[in-house]
Write a protein that holds these residues in place. Structure first.
Motif, PDB file in Angstrom:
ATOM      1  N   GLU A  56       0.853  -1.181   0.000  1.00  0.00           N
ATOM      2  CA  GLU A  56       0.000   0.000   0.000  1.00  0.00           C
ATOM      3  C   GLU A  56       0.888   1.229   0.000  1.00  0.00           C
ATOM      4  OE1 GLU A  56      -3.035   0.195   3.048  1.00  0.00           O
ATOM      5  OE2 GLU A  56      -3.218  -1.991   3.064  1.00  0.00           O
ATOM      6  N   CYS A  57       0.402   2.274  -0.656  1.00  0.00           N
ATOM      7  CA  CYS A  57       1.111   3.555  -0.700  1.00  0.00           C
ATOM      8  C   CYS A  57       0.060   4.648  -0.592  1.00  0.00           C
ATOM      9  CB  CYS A  57       1.888   3.677  -2.010  1.00  0.00           C
ATOM     10  SG  CYS A  57       2.582   5.323  -2.314  1.00  0.00           S
ATOM     11  N   HIS A  58       0.220   5.507   0.416  1.00  0.00           N
ATOM     12  CA  HIS A  58      -0.737   6.582   0.636  1.00  0.00           C
ATOM     13  C   HIS A  58       0.008   7.905   0.805  1.00  0.00           C
ATOM     14  CE1 HIS A  58      -3.910   3.606   1.429  1.00  0.00           C
ATOM     15  NE2 HIS A  58      -2.965   2.945   2.061  1.00  0.00           N
ATOM     16  N   MET A  59      -0.431   8.932   0.059  1.00  0.00           N
ATOM     17  CA  MET A  59       0.120  10.261   0.250  1.00  0.00           C
ATOM     18  C   MET A  59      -0.592  10.885   1.441  1.00  0.00           C
ATOM     19  SD  MET A  59       0.704  13.424  -2.409  1.00  0.00           S
ATOM     20  CE  MET A  59      -1.005  13.718  -2.739  1.00  0.00           C
ATOM     21  N   LEU A  60       0.172  11.531   2.319  1.00  0.00           N
ATOM     22  CA  LEU A  60      -0.365  12.088   3.549  1.00  0.00           C
ATOM     23  C   LEU A  60      -0.212  13.596   3.600  1.00  0.00           C
ATOM     24  CD1 LEU A  60       1.164   9.588   6.141  1.00  0.00           C
ATOM     25  CD2 LEU A  60      -1.062   9.450   5.009  1.00  0.00           C
ATOM     26  N   ASN A  61      -0.975  14.180   4.493  1.00  0.00           N
ATOM     27  CA  ASN A  61      -0.839  15.583   4.842  1.00  0.00           C
ATOM     28  C   ASN A  61      -0.116  15.617   6.182  1.00  0.00           C
ATOM     29  OD1 ASN A  61      -1.185  18.197   5.693  1.00  0.00           O
ATOM     30  ND2 ASN A  61      -3.409  18.161   5.658  1.00  0.00           N
ATOM     31  N   GLY A  62       0.881  16.430   6.309  1.00  0.00           N
ATOM     32  CA  GLY A  62       1.562  16.529   7.594  1.00  0.00           C
ATOM     33  C   GLY A  62       3.059  16.405   7.452  1.00  0.00           C
ATOM     34  N   GLU A  63       3.677  15.809   8.475  1.00  0.00           N
ATOM     35  CA  GLU A  63       5.137  15.748   8.537  1.00  0.00           C
ATOM     36  C   GLU A  63       5.765  14.836   7.500  1.00  0.00           C
ATOM     37  OE1 GLU A  63       6.945  15.211  12.343  1.00  0.00           O
ATOM     38  OE2 GLU A  63       5.295  16.248  13.357  1.00  0.00           O
ATOM     39  N   VAL A  64       5.077  13.785   7.101  1.00  0.00           N
ATOM     40  CA  VAL A  64       5.616  12.881   6.082  1.00  0.00           C
ATOM     41  C   VAL A  64       4.760  12.989   4.829  1.00  0.00           C
ATOM     42  CG1 VAL A  64       6.652  11.283   7.734  1.00  0.00           C
ATOM     43  CG2 VAL A  64       4.344  10.874   6.921  1.00  0.00           C
ATOM     44  N   ASP A  65       5.353  12.670   3.704  1.00  0.00           N
ATOM     45  CA  ASP A  65       4.638  12.782   2.435  1.00  0.00           C
ATOM     46  C   ASP A  65       3.887  11.503   2.079  1.00  0.00           C
ATOM     47  OD1 ASP A  65       5.476  15.463   1.747  1.00  0.00           O
ATOM     48  OD2 ASP A  65       7.487  14.613   1.545  1.00  0.00           O
ATOM     49  N   PHE A  66       4.489  10.352   2.390  1.00  0.00           N
ATOM     50  CA  PHE A  66       3.872   9.064   2.059  1.00  0.00           C
ATOM     51  C   PHE A  66       4.057   8.088   3.200  1.00  0.00           C
ATOM     52  CE2 PHE A  66       4.549  10.853  -2.118  1.00  0.00           C
ATOM     53  CZ  PHE A  66       3.432  10.451  -2.837  1.00  0.00           C
ATOM     54  N   ILE A  67       3.091   7.188   3.325  1.00  0.00           N
ATOM     55  CA  ILE A  67       3.274   6.028   4.189  1.00  0.00           C
ATOM     56  C   ILE A  67       3.125   4.799   3.307  1.00  0.00           C
ATOM     57  CG2 ILE A  67       0.856   5.915   4.946  1.00  0.00           C
ATOM     58  CD1 ILE A  67       2.046   5.007   7.726  1.00  0.00           C
ATOM     59  N   LEU A  68       4.067   3.889   3.460  1.00  0.00           N
ATOM     60  CA  LEU A  68       4.076   2.658   2.691  1.00  0.00           C
ATOM     61  C   LEU A  68       3.874   1.482   3.630  1.00  0.00           C
ATOM     62  CD1 LEU A  68       7.286   3.265   0.526  1.00  0.00           C
ATOM     63  CD2 LEU A  68       4.959   4.099   0.125  1.00  0.00           C
ATOM     64  N   LYS A  69       3.003   0.573   3.280  1.00  0.00           N
ATOM     65  CA  LYS A  69       2.869  -0.688   4.008  1.00  0.00           C
ATOM     66  C   LYS A  69       3.651  -1.717   3.213  1.00  0.00           C
ATOM     67  CE  LYS A  69      -0.527  -4.154   5.332  1.00  0.00           C
ATOM     68  NZ  LYS A  69      -1.962  -4.507   5.252  1.00  0.00           N
ATOM     69  N   CYS A  70       4.645  -2.300   3.853  1.00  0.00           N
ATOM     70  CA  CYS A  70       5.540  -3.237   3.181  1.00  0.00           C
ATOM     71  C   CYS A  70       5.484  -4.601   3.864  1.00  0.00           C
ATOM     72  CB  CYS A  70       6.980  -2.739   3.228  1.00  0.00           C
ATOM     73  SG  CYS A  70       7.216  -1.076   2.571  1.00  0.00           S
ATOM     74  N   VAL A  71       5.677  -5.645   3.095  1.00  0.00           N
ATOM     75  CA  VAL A  71       5.847  -6.991   3.648  1.00  0.00           C
ATOM     76  C   VAL A  71       7.129  -7.574   3.083  1.00  0.00           C
ATOM     77  CG1 VAL A  71       3.378  -7.413   3.956  1.00  0.00           C
ATOM     78  CG2 VAL A  71       4.489  -8.147   1.851  1.00  0.00           C
TER      79      VAL A  71
END
Length: 166
Positions: free
Chosen positions: A99-114
């Motif tokens: 999963e890859c989600h662009m965020l608002n705030g301190e980080v630009d993206f959060i990635l869920k990795c396995v």
């Protein structure tokens, strides 16, 4: 809001299929209180409209040897639209990124990795993610255990909201 254009039967169909996408059309029709032919027509219409995007098996990652799950918070040097799209496109090509989600705030993206193990994830992190153009920082958090993993949307909340607005 799209949900207000759906009738109660359509919402029941979506809720039932979200819960169990493998049931037969006959079983689905019985659960939502209509006969099979109109049920199938409604399902096809929901698919064609994009409200049903697909049907997937929920596989057990750990049983398949993917022991490590990590959330990676990625900061970029530039948030220009062309750079954001380029990063998203790269994420789509990385098989460990689920999963890859662009965020608002301190980080630009959060990635869920396995990954099968920590060294495999570390190789991806140091050899791929950290060397990707425009990546300024990566902070990772290893998942110890999951307490909840529900796909889709909470239909009970949708129905409650719709009943209040009616």
């Amino acid at each position: 809001m799209v949900a207000t254009r759906l009738d109660e039967i359509d919402r029941k169909i979506l809720a039932e299929l979200q819960s169990d996408g493998r049931m037969t059309n006959v079983e689905l029709a019985k659960r939502v209180g209509i006969s099979a032919p109109p049920c199938l027509r409604r399902v096809r219409t929901l698919e064609e409209s994009g409200l049903i995007r697909g049907y997937h098996a929920e596989v057990n990652a750990r049983e398949l040897g993917f022991e490590v799950q990590v959330f990676a918070m990625v900061g970029l040097d530039s948030q220009a639209e062309v750079e954001l799209r380029a990063f998203e496109e790269r994420c789509r090509s990385w098989s460990l990124v689920r999963e890859c989600h662009m965020l608002n705030g301190e980080v630009d993206f959060i990635l869920k990795c396995v990954a099968p193990d920590l060294s495999s994830f570390q190789s991806f992190l140091t050899g791929t993610l950290l060397t990707t153009p425009n990546v300024a920082s990566v902070k990772t958090s290893l998942v110890i255990r999951g307490a909840k993993d529900e796909p889709g949307v909470p239909f009970d909340v949708l129905e409650e909201r719709l009943s209040r607005s009616a």
